[in-house]
Design an enzyme around this catalytic site. Structure first.
Site, PDB file in Angstrom:
ATOM      1  N   TRP A  45       0.941  -1.076  -0.013  1.00  0.00           N
ATOM      2  CA  TRP A  45      -0.078  -0.099  -0.019  1.00  0.00           C
ATOM      3  C   TRP A  45       0.975   1.068   0.126  1.00  0.00           C
ATOM      4  O   TRP A  45       1.573   1.481  -0.891  1.00  0.00           O
ATOM      5  CB  TRP A  45      -1.044  -0.015   1.179  1.00  0.00           C
ATOM      6  CG  TRP A  45      -0.761  -0.120   2.477  1.00  0.00           C
ATOM      7  CD1 TRP A  45      -0.777   0.890   3.655  1.00  0.00           C
ATOM      8  CD2 TRP A  45      -0.371  -1.264   3.219  1.00  0.00           C
ATOM      9  NE1 TRP A  45      -0.471   0.478   4.658  1.00  0.00           N
ATOM     10  CE2 TRP A  45      -0.093  -0.853   4.615  1.00  0.00           C
ATOM     11  CE3 TRP A  45       0.054  -2.679   2.993  1.00  0.00           C
ATOM     12  CZ2 TRP A  45       0.393  -1.899   5.355  1.00  0.00           C
ATOM     13  CZ3 TRP A  45       0.417  -3.372   3.873  1.00  0.00           C
ATOM     14  CH2 TRP A  45       0.558  -3.056   5.250  1.00  0.00           C
ATOM     15  N   ASP A  46       0.999   2.024   0.996  1.00  0.00           N
ATOM     16  CA  ASP A  46       1.579   3.359   0.608  1.00  0.00           C
ATOM     17  C   ASP A  46       2.924   3.301   0.275  1.00  0.00           C
ATOM     18  O   ASP A  46       3.776   2.659   0.802  1.00  0.00           O
ATOM     19  CB  ASP A  46       1.684   4.092   2.264  1.00  0.00           C
ATOM     20  CG  ASP A  46       0.196   4.460   2.721  1.00  0.00           C
ATOM     21  OD1 ASP A  46      -0.800   4.037   2.268  1.00  0.00           O
ATOM     22  OD2 ASP A  46       0.290   4.902   3.996  1.00  0.00           O
ATOM     23  N   ALA A 115       3.905   4.992   7.110  1.00  0.00           N
ATOM     24  CA  ALA A 115       4.760   5.802   6.087  1.00  0.00           C
ATOM     25  C   ALA A 115       5.505   6.954   6.364  1.00  0.00           C
ATOM     26  O   ALA A 115       5.497   7.262   7.610  1.00  0.00           O
ATOM     27  CB  ALA A 115       3.536   6.173   4.828  1.00  0.00           C
ATOM     28  N   ARG A 198       2.267  11.815  12.067  1.00  0.00           N
ATOM     29  CA  ARG A 198       2.977  10.744  11.381  1.00  0.00           C
ATOM     30  C   ARG A 198       3.368  11.291   9.923  1.00  0.00           C
ATOM     31  O   ARG A 198       3.084  12.460   9.784  1.00  0.00           O
ATOM     32  CB  ARG A 198       2.032   9.550  11.138  1.00  0.00           C
ATOM     33  CG  ARG A 198       0.732   9.633  10.712  1.00  0.00           C
ATOM     34  CD  ARG A 198       0.019   8.285  10.506  1.00  0.00           C
ATOM     35  NE  ARG A 198      -1.598   8.553  10.089  1.00  0.00           N
ATOM     36  CZ  ARG A 198      -2.654   8.404  10.846  1.00  0.00           C
ATOM     37  NH1 ARG A 198      -2.530   8.104  12.149  1.00  0.00           N
ATOM     38  NH2 ARG A 198      -3.751   8.416  10.196  1.00  0.00           N
ATOM     39  N   ASP A 199       3.831  10.327   9.035  1.00  0.00           N
ATOM     40  CA  ASP A 199       4.227  10.629   7.592  1.00  0.00           C
ATOM     41  C   ASP A 199       5.061  11.689   7.324  1.00  0.00           C
ATOM     42  O   ASP A 199       4.830  12.764   6.760  1.00  0.00           O
ATOM     43  CB  ASP A 199       2.683  10.848   6.954  1.00  0.00           C
ATOM     44  CG  ASP A 199       1.694   9.956   7.009  1.00  0.00           C
ATOM     45  OD1 ASP A 199       1.873   8.779   7.312  1.00  0.00           O
ATOM     46  OD2 ASP A 199       0.415  10.103   6.682  1.00  0.00           O
ATOM     47  N   GLU A 270      -3.603  13.198   5.262  1.00  0.00           N
ATOM     48  CA  GLU A 270      -2.408  12.161   5.478  1.00  0.00           C
ATOM     49  C   GLU A 270      -1.341  12.530   4.589  1.00  0.00           C
ATOM     50  O   GLU A 270      -1.817  13.106   3.219  1.00  0.00           O
ATOM     51  CB  GLU A 270      -3.233  10.804   5.272  1.00  0.00           C
ATOM     52  CG  GLU A 270      -4.072  10.679   6.383  1.00  0.00           C
ATOM     53  CD  GLU A 270      -4.393   8.903   6.369  1.00  0.00           C
ATOM     54  OE1 GLU A 270      -3.742   8.345   7.328  1.00  0.00           O
ATOM     55  OE2 GLU A 270      -5.243   8.465   5.699  1.00  0.00           O
TER      56      GLU A 270
END
Length: 429
Positions: A45-46, A115, A198-199, A270
């Protein structure tokens, strides 16, 4: 919340979001399963490129590299986030990808890794590769937890030979950012459905040469602060955070006020990232239909904002912010979009999510038999979408193949609607 927390911070407002709509400028074509997945043994995925320090896609002895969150494809798709592992894949042509393997052989922080971004700097002090990631969960905890911290791993070294491409070395992991509770909400302050810190996304500003990290966060909004007309909306408080490296050291950052917040609008902004074109800054995020505040109709979609400089007054692209979404009949077919510049077009990568599925919520996936959950999850790279950018407006042009990620110097194929004389480009809306 006192005014000092939001003073001067650009906002994605309810007035903007109230005009969100699907139309032929922002709906992607329907995705069908590829003849072959990138790797049948993995859910993927990501995904993000290995980039040079200036943000360009790294090309090392003819190879380009992507990193992805992965799990075993034997696992039910909904459980994959609990065991996410970062792997890398490499390609010479941007179409055929080879699985390189797990990046970290032990030592990574958190119960699992979510991620981030990756920077290639063979002249740096931390090896060739700096890998920024989300350390999700408390180290050593027996039960699954959702604490989130921003980490960097250094010490990875690139190797190329007749056998292909590899990333090797002894990684050093360290936490470089945690929320401060003032600009960025701590977990113990959270009142929303989802907590985020995050990210991380590495960015070197071409105008100043200064070094930054962008990340997803939430803005602290004390209960009853009066920020929104309805107190319930205050729980929807997503923001795009930023940290600055005062020395340019890509492992040393200090928190700065958010670039953008979505208080009263959306809980999750996100995977924030930037594309700078002709001195104009285009900020992109992904978000879900279920993270919009009550009274707003949003979509699983890529959203974008534009400003004249990095810390500028970001305004939503297209007047409302939505750049790319899924068709009405396949509302969850792709997610986690990442934009990069290809000269005349923007190219948008994502992963193939749930297809042959048109229920209004992903919560209903768990009601399906396990074999149907597996069948309907794409779990590989989605078709790359071409998007035109003209000032503060965008237009979906069509798609390339699954996981086709060309470099800017590579010519794009003639769009199928031009070859076939068909002007239809998107899906149903």
């Amino acid at each position: 919340m006192s005014e000092k927390f939001r003073e001067g911070i650009p906002a994605w407002t309810r007035e903007h979001a109230e005009s969100l709509r699907r139309d032929d400028s922002n709906v992607a074509p329907v995705i069908y399963p590829p003849d072959e997945r990138l790797d049948d043994d993995l859910h993927i995925w990501d995904t993000w490129f290995l980039r040079n320090r200036d943000g360009s896609v790294a090309e090392i002895d003819g190879y380009r590299v992507v990193f992805s969150l992965t799990s075993s494809s034997d696992l039910l798709p909904g459980k994959r986030h609990d065991v996410a592992t970062i792997r890398y894949f490499y390609s010479r042509d941007g179409e055929e990808w080879t699985t390189g393997g797990v990046v970290f052989d032990g030592g990574a922080l958190g119960q699992r890794q979510w991620a981030g971004s990756a920077m290639y700097d063979p002249d740096g002090d931390g090896g060739d590769v700096y890998l920024y990631y989300t350390a999700a969960g408390e180290d050593g905890a027996e039960e699954l937890t959702y604490t989130q911290r921003i980490a960097v791993a250094t010490g990875g070294t690139v190797r190329t030979d007749d056998a292909g491409f590899s990333i090797e070395g002894s990684w050093d992991h360290r936490i470089i950012l945690t929320p401060d509770g003032d600009w960025y909400e701590r977990e113990d302050q959270s009142r929303g459905m989802i907590y985020t810190f995050r990210d991380p996304w590495f960015f070197e500003d071409p105008a100043s040469g200064e070094t930054y990290l962008l990340f997803e966060a939430n803005t602290p909004v004390p209960e009853g602060a009066g920020e929104c007309d309805d107190p319930v909306w205050e729980e929807f408080n997503g923001s795009v955070g930023i940290a600055h490296s005062p020395t340019g050291d890509p492992t040393d950052f200090e928190l700065r006020p958010p670039l953008l917040d979505a208080v009263c609008v959306n809980q999750e902004l996100e995977r924030p990232h930037l594309v700078v074109r002709d001195g104009t800054y285009h900020l992109f995020v992904s978000s879900h239909v279920h993270t919009f505040a009550p009274g707003l109709t949003g979509y699983d979609a890529l959203y974008g904002f534009v400003a004249d400089d990095l810390a500028g007054d970001y305004e939503p692209l297209n007047g409302h912010g939505m750049v790319l979404t899924n068709p009405k009949g396949a509302p969850f077919q792709a997610y986690s979009w990442l934009v990069y510049d290809h000269g005349d077009d923007l190219l948008v990568s994502s992963f193939f999510n749930y297809f042959d599925y048109d229920r209004p919520s992903l919560d209903d996936v768990g009601l399906l038999p396990p074999e149907e959950q597996q069948r309907r999850f794409g779990g590989t790279l989605a078709p790359t979408v071409r998007v035109a950018l003209d000032g503060d407006e965008t237009d979906v042009l069509g798609t390339l193949g699954h996981g086709h990620l060309p470099l800017p110097r590579e010519t794009l194929p003639t769009p199928w609607w031009e070859r076939d004389g068909d002007a239809t480009r998107g899906g149903d809306y």
